[in-house]
Enzyme design. Structure first.
Site, short mmCIF file in Angstrom:
data_model
loop_
_atom_site.label_atom_id
_atom_site.label_comp_id
_atom_site.label_asym_id
_atom_site.label_seq_id
_atom_site.Cartn_x
_atom_site.Cartn_y
_atom_site.Cartn_z
N PHE A 127 28.15 55.09 -26.22
CA PHE A 127 26.90 54.48 -25.77
C PHE A 127 26.99 54.16 -24.28
CE2 PHE A 127 23.65 51.18 -25.39
CZ PHE A 127 22.60 51.80 -26.04
N ASP A 204 33.54 49.29 -30.86
CA ASP A 204 32.14 48.89 -30.80
C ASP A 204 31.58 49.07 -32.22
OD1 ASP A 204 29.33 48.92 -30.63
OD2 ASP A 204 29.35 49.67 -28.58
N TYR A 229 21.22 42.47 -33.91
CA TYR A 229 19.78 42.73 -34.07
C TYR A 229 19.48 44.02 -34.81
CZ TYR A 229 21.00 44.92 -29.57
OH TYR A 229 21.64 45.62 -28.57
N ARG A 378 16.18 59.86 -34.81
CA ARG A 378 17.10 59.19 -35.71
C ARG A 378 16.29 58.54 -36.83
NH1 ARG A 378 20.86 55.26 -32.22
NH2 ARG A 378 18.83 54.27 -32.01
#
Length: 402
Positions: A127, A204, A229, A378
């Site tokens: 990422f 991660d 989140y 996605r």
């Protein structure tokens, strides 16, 4: 189409987690929400929790709530996350700051652990935040980045890692689940390889926490960071969590030496003395309001159990692959995720040159997946809030838009 929807209805009827869907707030006009891997849906109970917080904890108790409950909240929530989804004993996980800030803190702390080691290993497809922060820390500390370039679908393997590990490796920094393909890395095997080379291992967990069981303690993980989140449904911008194994606490030194990480937070002394425990990863005043929503989702996860959540995730993604084969593969759509459920997370990625336009049309029609540049969609399947019918409805909407 009829067979797929009929199968989805049968799977929903047999789903032991189906009753939990009633815990989530309705979104008028949304037929299929397939972006829980970016932002989880709110729980209906969260509105009452936030209202009660404003009315009572803050509105009535005022500053007394710091002594009564808020001071310990980052540690209590950290322990709860560790117990429910990380396989981590108490005292090793804390909730604080954003994902980016926590990754920076721990990258920087790990970079200074062994000055004789001068390299950080990271993947070119990781990422952007992870890559950008690693570049910054390497520049600050005079270290070299060693880049892995694995297959886009199979992800980083032990063989990939073995080609770059050496006595110069200070830290290996990888994602447990690839944010693009959804591929699950072999965390225990890769962690063991890093340790054999004498390096620290940092994971991660943003796209795996809450949907994939893990055992950070048993697998010997040194450091991990994850957001709240996505599958923990903490709401936009909710704070991240960090895991630091007990043997490294008091040894690694994080760089943002705020008063909340001091050994005696209220001493207001002339020099900084870090707390010897997990509180050393804090810096400033914790974002108490932003810690509210995740508590309801953690309760739901504790009730359902992470193993049952993983089983539902596999059921959803298996069904999406079956629908893909029947409806999208014949239309030139590429599969960008693994077929093997054992190495597939809770989202399925597909590709087509028209998907940027298709995503705009889907959103307008109440079907909400996630577009990833240059041409990927996605399909994020959050097991506790997503039904099999919803998943198939979304995939058939992609077909219709094409």
């Amino acid at each position: 189409m009829t067979d797929l929807l009929a199968l989805a209805r049968d799977l929903d009827a047999a789903d032991p987690l189906a009753p939990h869907r009633r815990a989530f707030s309705e979104a008028p006009g949304v037929r299929a929400y397939l972006d829980g891997n970016s932002l989880g849906r709110p729980l209906a109970a969260t509105a009452d929790r936030i209202a009660g917080f404003v009315r009572d904890d803050w509105g009535t108790r005022l500053i007394r709530s710091w002594d009564e409950q808020w001071m310990q909240l980052p540690l209590q929530l950290g322990d709860r996350i560790g117990r429910a989804v990380l396989g981590a004993d108490a005292g090793q996980t804390v909730v604080a700051d954003s994902t980016s800030v926590l990754i920076y803190k721990l990258l920087r702390a790990a970079a200074g652990y062994d000055r004789a080691r001068t390299e950080i290993v990271i993947e070119t497809g990781n990422f952007p935040t992870d890559r950008f922060l690693a570049e910054g820390v390497a520049a600050e500390c005079g270290l070299t980045l060693r880049w892995l370039e694995p297959d886009a679908v199979t992800g980083v393997t032990g063989d990939d890692l073995a080609t770059v590990l050496s006595e110069r490796t200070a830290l290996v920094c990888l994602s447990h689940v690839d944010y693009r393909s959804g591929t699950v890395a072999d965390m225990p095997a890769i962690t063991a390889l890093a340790h054999e080379a004498g390096a620290l291992m940092m994971w991660d967990l943003c796209h795996s926490v809450g949907v994939i069981p893990m055992q950070l303690d048993a697998w010997g993980v040194d450091i991990a960071v994850g957001c709240t989140y996505k599958y923990l449904n903490g709401g936009p911008g909710s704070p991240a969590f960090a895991y630091l194994r007990r043997g490294l606490q008091g040894i690694l030194r994080q760089p943002i030496q705020g008063w909340w990480s001091a050994a005696d937070i209220f001493a207001m002394g002339p020099e900084y003395v870090p707390s010897p425990d997990i509180r050393q990863l804090l810096s400033g005043t914790p974002p108490v309001v932003s810690m509210l929503a995740m508590q309801d989702m953690l309760g739901l996860i504790e009730e359902a159990g992470i193993e049952a959540i993983r089983a539902k995730s596999i059921s959803l993604t298996d069904l999406v692959l079956r629908a893909y084969d029947a409806e999208l593969a014949p239309r030139g759509v590429r599969l960008l995720s693994p077929r093997d459920a054992a190495v597939r997370g809770s989202h399925v990625s597909i590709g087509h040159p028209d998907f940027q336009r298709v995503t705009q049309q889907l959103w307008a029609d109440g079907v909400i997946p996630d577009f990833r540049f240059p041409d990927g969609i996605r399909l994020g399947l959050s097991p506790l809030s997503t039904s099999h019918v919803e998943a198939v409805t979304g995939l058939l909407a992609v077909r219709d838009a094409l």
